[in-house]
Design a protein around this motif. Structure first.
Motif, PDB file in Angstrom:
ATOM      1  N   VAL A 216       1.295  -0.843  -0.268  1.00 12.70           N
ATOM      2  CA  VAL A 216      -0.391  -0.202  -0.046  1.00 12.70           C
ATOM      3  C   VAL A 216       1.326   1.116   0.096  1.00 12.70           C
ATOM      4  CG1 VAL A 216      -1.556   1.083   1.171  1.00 12.70           C
ATOM      5  CG2 VAL A 216      -1.831  -1.543   1.195  1.00 12.70           C
ATOM      6  N   ALA A 217       0.411   2.359  -0.437  1.00 17.68           N
ATOM      7  CA  ALA A 217       0.992   3.423  -0.510  1.00 17.68           C
ATOM      8  C   ALA A 217       0.077   4.523  -0.825  1.00 17.68           C
ATOM      9  CB  ALA A 217       1.741   3.830  -1.917  1.00 17.68           C
ATOM     10  N   ILE A 218      -0.206   6.084  -0.039  1.00 20.99           N
ATOM     11  CA  ILE A 218      -0.630   6.375  -0.285  1.00 20.99           C
ATOM     12  C   ILE A 218       0.167   8.116  -0.830  1.00 20.99           C
ATOM     13  CG2 ILE A 218      -2.538   6.263   1.360  1.00 20.99           C
ATOM     14  CD1 ILE A 218      -1.087   8.408   4.043  1.00 20.99           C
ATOM     15  N   ALA A 219      -0.708   9.422  -1.082  1.00 24.08           N
ATOM     16  CA  ALA A 219       0.676  10.318  -1.690  1.00 24.08           C
ATOM     17  C   ALA A 219      -0.324  11.584  -0.742  1.00 24.08           C
ATOM     18  CB  ALA A 219       1.192  10.566  -2.950  1.00 24.08           C
ATOM     19  N   TYR A 220      -0.367  12.540  -0.946  1.00 18.55           N
ATOM     20  CA  TYR A 220      -0.963  14.018  -1.076  1.00 18.55           C
ATOM     21  C   TYR A 220      -0.443  14.906  -0.990  1.00 18.55           C
ATOM     22  CZ  TYR A 220       1.260  13.870   3.563  1.00 18.55           C
ATOM     23  OH  TYR A 220       2.406  13.489   4.578  1.00 18.55           O
ATOM     24  N   PHE A 221      -1.074  16.296  -1.619  1.00 17.88           N
ATOM     25  CA  PHE A 221      -0.502  17.581  -1.903  1.00 17.88           C
ATOM     26  C   PHE A 221      -0.143  18.064  -0.266  1.00 17.88           C
ATOM     27  CE2 PHE A 221      -0.335  21.776  -3.502  1.00 17.88           C
ATOM     28  CZ  PHE A 221       0.768  21.994  -4.124  1.00 17.88           C
ATOM     29  N   GLU A 253      -7.434  16.057   0.270  1.00 14.16           N
ATOM     30  CA  GLU A 253      -7.232  15.003  -0.719  1.00 14.16           C
ATOM     31  C   GLU A 253      -6.896  13.838  -0.534  1.00 14.16           C
ATOM     32  OE1 GLU A 253      -8.930  17.857  -4.756  1.00 14.16           O
ATOM     33  OE2 GLU A 253      -7.332  16.761  -4.337  1.00 14.16           O
ATOM     34  N   VAL A 254      -6.823  12.543  -0.601  1.00 18.04           N
ATOM     35  CA  VAL A 254      -5.743  12.061  -0.093  1.00 18.04           C
ATOM     36  C   VAL A 254      -5.415  11.090  -0.693  1.00 18.04           C
ATOM     37  CG1 VAL A 254      -4.812  10.106   1.558  1.00 18.04           C
ATOM     38  CG2 VAL A 254      -5.608  11.849   2.277  1.00 18.04           C
ATOM     39  N   ASP A 268      -7.558   7.159 -10.945  1.00 21.92           N
ATOM     40  CA  ASP A 268      -7.096   7.360 -12.294  1.00 21.92           C
ATOM     41  C   ASP A 268      -6.284   8.753 -12.077  1.00 21.92           C
ATOM     42  OD1 ASP A 268      -8.688   6.143 -14.377  1.00 21.92           O
ATOM     43  OD2 ASP A 268     -10.882   7.231 -13.547  1.00 21.92           O
ATOM     44  N   PHE A 269      -5.798   8.898 -10.962  1.00 22.80           N
ATOM     45  CA  PHE A 269      -4.983   9.693 -10.711  1.00 22.80           C
ATOM     46  C   PHE A 269      -3.390   9.502 -10.872  1.00 22.80           C
ATOM     47  CE2 PHE A 269      -2.480  13.477  -8.659  1.00 22.80           C
ATOM     48  CZ  PHE A 269      -3.120  14.597  -8.665  1.00 22.80           C
ATOM     49  N   PRO A 270      -2.700   9.397 -12.035  1.00 22.96           N
ATOM     50  CA  PRO A 270      -1.550   8.883 -12.476  1.00 22.96           C
ATOM     51  C   PRO A 270       0.004  10.034 -10.955  1.00 22.96           C
ATOM     52  CG  PRO A 270      -2.276  10.855 -13.861  1.00 22.96           C
ATOM     53  CD  PRO A 270      -3.060  10.739 -12.937  1.00 22.96           C
ATOM     54  N   PHE A 271       0.985   9.009 -10.837  1.00 26.85           N
ATOM     55  CA  PHE A 271       1.713   9.258 -10.040  1.00 26.85           C
ATOM     56  C   PHE A 271       2.904   8.478 -11.100  1.00 26.85           C
ATOM     57  CE2 PHE A 271      -0.967  10.860  -6.387  1.00 26.85           C
ATOM     58  CZ  PHE A 271      -0.586  11.889  -5.991  1.00 26.85           C
ATOM     59  N   GLY A 296      -1.977   4.548 -11.356  1.00 26.48           N
ATOM     60  CA  GLY A 296      -2.970   5.466 -11.433  1.00 26.48           C
ATOM     61  C   GLY A 296      -3.671   5.539  -9.846  1.00 26.48           C
ATOM     62  N   PHE A 297      -3.094   5.790  -9.189  1.00 27.89           N
ATOM     63  CA  PHE A 297      -4.364   6.057  -7.955  1.00 27.89           C
ATOM     64  C   PHE A 297      -5.409   6.578  -7.647  1.00 27.89           C
ATOM     65  CE2 PHE A 297      -0.123   5.885  -6.554  1.00 27.89           C
ATOM     66  CZ  PHE A 297       0.623   5.853  -4.960  1.00 27.89           C
ATOM     67  N   LEU A 298      -6.347   6.071  -5.959  1.00 27.50           N
ATOM     68  CA  LEU A 298      -7.541   6.561  -6.133  1.00 27.50           C
ATOM     69  C   LEU A 298      -7.129   8.001  -5.244  1.00 27.50           C
ATOM     70  CD1 LEU A 298     -10.605   5.303  -6.221  1.00 27.50           C
ATOM     71  CD2 LEU A 298     -10.136   5.027  -3.389  1.00 27.50           C
ATOM     72  N   LYS A 299      -8.470   8.271  -6.283  1.00 33.71           N
ATOM     73  CA  LYS A 299      -8.726  10.171  -5.083  1.00 33.71           C
ATOM     74  C   LYS A 299      -9.684   9.749  -4.507  1.00 33.71           C
ATOM     75  CE  LYS A 299      -9.238  14.998  -5.876  1.00 33.71           C
ATOM     76  NZ  LYS A 299      -9.718  16.122  -7.088  1.00 33.71           N
ATOM     77  N   VAL A 300      -8.845  10.253  -3.020  1.00 38.21           N
ATOM     78  CA  VAL A 300      -9.531  10.153  -1.735  1.00 38.21           C
ATOM     79  C   VAL A 300     -10.950  11.525  -1.145  1.00 38.21           C
ATOM     80  CG1 VAL A 300     -10.541   9.594   0.463  1.00 38.21           C
ATOM     81  CG2 VAL A 300      -9.450   8.298  -0.946  1.00 38.21           C
TER      82      VAL A 300
END
Length: 316
Positions: A216-221, A253-254, A268-271, A296-300
């Protein structure tokens, strides 16, 4: 995979769709100037006639693509994938110098991003043109297109990037005519989003309810550095959760990605991803710079919530 014979020569190709016949992707230089005569042969020995569907303008570059169509189905459609890295082992299958279904092994040497090409050291000869470059899963990661002059070099060949091939097929055969817009091999499955006001500590949580062990991985601004931050990779065992305290204090947003050997949770959010870092790709760049690869990450969208749980659940 198929062998393509014309009035002036031969090449290779592969089926991208079977539907009232087959649609086959190959190089433009294989089928140009063919005098209207095209025959296609598959690995089982079936031979059928084919007609031109679309021909690109290029030669030995990323626009050197063509589509041909048969009236009867021939061969098995292959999936495209851009999940590749520099030094990945790959294979070319084709009919070099007429030697049918020859397999050559090599690696991805580098990505020639500005030209839409992938450099490889696979042995490429006349007759390989238009054939697939495959990864270990059997997914197409490139379309053989050219090599440098063997009198001046050794082991420098090129293939067209899969996303360019995908775009060409969509533009010339229509979105409904192809089955190659899925760039991930595992089955995509379910997520459940829950605002979690009962939790005593504020933060964001990812829980594994899938019945599988996950990466698992997450990203955020992060507004303080005007850039994206990432957390991961980590292994999340069955029925376990990963909690990020106070993450939602400054984030609305995560972005989440998880996968097992058979399943993925994505969006659909590419990293652009590497072993321990991700970044959002440049909007003007078709692919990630080596050695990164795109997922493609899932936008939460959590809004103003201070506690939030994303449950990774089994497919229905």
């Amino acid at each position: 995979m198929v062998k393509i014979e014309t009035a002036t020569g031969l090449g290779s190709g592969f089926v991208v769709k079977n539907d009232n016949g087959s649609i086959i992707l190959t190089n433009a230089h294989v089928v140009k100037g063919n005098g209207g005569t095209l025959t296609v042969k598959d690995v089982r020995g079936n031979v059928v006639d084919a007609q031109l569907l679309a021909v690109g303008e290029g030669e030995a570059d990323s626009s050197d693509l063509a589509l041909i169509k048969t009236e009867t189905e021939i061969g098995t459609p292959l999936k495209l994938s851009d999940d590749i890295e520099t030094a990945s082992t790959v294979y070319a299958i084709g009919s070099p110098l007429g030697q049918e279904w020859s397999i050559s092994q090599g690696i991805i040497s580098r990505f020639v991003t500005d030209q839409g090409l992938i450099q490889t050291d696979i042995a490429i000869n006349p007759g390989n043109s238009g054939g697939p470059v495959l990864d270990k899963r059997g997914c197409v990661v490139g379309v053989v297109v050219s090599k440098l002059d063997p009198a001046q070099s050794e082991g420098i060949g090129f293939a067209i990037e899969p996303r360019i091939a995908e775009r060409y097929v969509k533009e010339n055969a229509g979105n409904q005519a192809i089955a190659i817009d899925q760039f991930s091999e595992p089955e995509e499955t379910q997520v459940e989003q829950v605002e979690n006001p009962d939790r005593n500590e504020a933060g964001y949580e990812v829980c594994n309810q899938s019945g599988e062990n996950l990466s698992v991985a997450i990203a955020y601004f992060d507004t303080s550095i005007d850039s994206y931050r990432s957390e991961g990779w980590w292994n999340l065992d069955q029925s376990k959760c990963q909690f990020f305290p106070n993450l939602l204090d400054s984030v609305d947003e995560v972005y989440v990605f998880a996968e097992s050997d058979q399943t993925l949770w994505s969006g659909d959010f590419p990293f652009c991803m590497q072993e321990d870092a991700f970044e959002y790709p440049d909007a003007n760049r078709d692919r990630c710079p080596s050695p990164a690869y795109s997922k493609g990450f899932l936008k939460v969208e959590v809004g103003d919530a201070k506690t939030w749980t994303t449950n990774l659940t089994p497919s229905q």
